[in-house]
Scaffold this active site. Structure first.
Site, PDB file in Angstrom:
ATOM      1  N   CYS A   7       0.698  -0.791  -0.183  1.00 40.07           N
ATOM      2  CA  CYS A   7       0.345   0.141   0.301  1.00 40.07           C
ATOM      3  C   CYS A   7       1.100   1.182   0.169  1.00 40.07           C
ATOM      4  O   CYS A   7       2.068   0.966  -0.679  1.00 40.07           O
ATOM      5  CB  CYS A   7      -1.188  -0.191   1.453  1.00 40.07           C
ATOM      6  SG  CYS A   7      -0.599   0.335   2.836  1.00 40.07           S
ATOM      7  N   ARG A  13      -3.377  -0.036   5.523  1.00 38.45           N
ATOM      8  CA  ARG A  13      -4.015  -1.684   4.918  1.00 38.45           C
ATOM      9  C   ARG A  13      -2.939  -2.628   4.364  1.00 38.45           C
ATOM     10  O   ARG A  13      -3.783  -3.852   4.623  1.00 38.45           O
ATOM     11  CB  ARG A  13      -4.705  -1.079   2.902  1.00 38.45           C
ATOM     12  CG  ARG A  13      -5.267  -0.158   3.053  1.00 38.45           C
ATOM     13  CD  ARG A  13      -5.616   0.792   1.755  1.00 38.45           C
ATOM     14  NE  ARG A  13      -4.662   1.508   1.478  1.00 38.45           N
ATOM     15  CZ  ARG A  13      -4.694   2.797   0.336  1.00 38.45           C
ATOM     16  NH1 ARG A  13      -5.400   2.296  -0.828  1.00 38.45           N
ATOM     17  NH2 ARG A  13      -4.167   3.005   0.311  1.00 38.45           N
ATOM     18  N   ASP A 113      -8.329   3.628   1.257  1.00 38.79           N
ATOM     19  CA  ASP A 113      -7.472   4.090   1.865  1.00 38.79           C
ATOM     20  C   ASP A 113      -8.096   4.875   3.588  1.00 38.79           C
ATOM     21  O   ASP A 113      -8.824   5.474   2.984  1.00 38.79           O
ATOM     22  CB  ASP A 113      -6.210   5.335   1.733  1.00 38.79           C
ATOM     23  CG  ASP A 113      -5.463   5.061   2.657  1.00 38.79           C
ATOM     24  OD1 ASP A 113      -5.052   4.752   3.578  1.00 38.79           O
ATOM     25  OD2 ASP A 113      -4.420   5.806   2.217  1.00 38.79           O
TER      26      ASP A 113
END
Length: 144
Positions: A7, A13, A113
């Site tokens: 990420c 994440r 996100d």
């Protein structure tokens, strides 16, 4: 199989994806899969975001010992598959780390996100990641 989740900062994440996949593989008794995570713009050594760490136990996981890692050739060479959290992460790797392009895929249709969001946004993010990972695990992507 070596799986690398990617990420942006490796605090929200991808760390969640890492621990969630480890839990799912353990529950299914699938071995021979190593899992790591990293970020394209990580500050190495940073802990998981507070909200990711707070919701991880709700999903049977812990991020208490997570430290952010920067995407690099060593990690990418180690990985058999690189799973990004968004199409833009995939594109960055394909453009700037071209030799790894064949290893890269996006998790599902991409995971939004939650950075800067409230606990509910992080909970939704973890749920989305878990759902997409279950599809891969149940579909035999990781063997077993």
């Amino acid at each position: 199989m070596n799986v690398l989740f990617v990420c942006t900062g490796n605090t929200c994440r991808s760390p969640l994806a890492e621990v969630l996949l480890k839990r799912l593989l353990s529950e299914k008794g699938i071995g021979n899969v190593e899992v790591q995570s990293c970020g394209l713009s990580a500050y190495p050594g940073c802990p998981a975001s507070e909200n990711s760490a707070m919701i991880a136990p709700e999903f049977g996981c812990s991020l208490n010992f997570h430290v952010a890692k920067q995407f690099d050739d060593k990690l990418a060479d180690w990985a058999d598959v690189i799973i990004t959290m968004s199409e833009s992460h995939k594109q960055v790797i394909e453009r700037f780390f071209e030799k790894y392009a064949s290893k890269v895929q996006v998790l599902g249709k991409g995971i939004s996100d939650p950075y800067g969001g409230d606990l509910e946004e992080y909970r939704q993010c973890a749920s989305e990641i878990e759902s997409e990972l279950k599809k891969l695990v149940d579909g035999g992507f990781f063997g077993g």
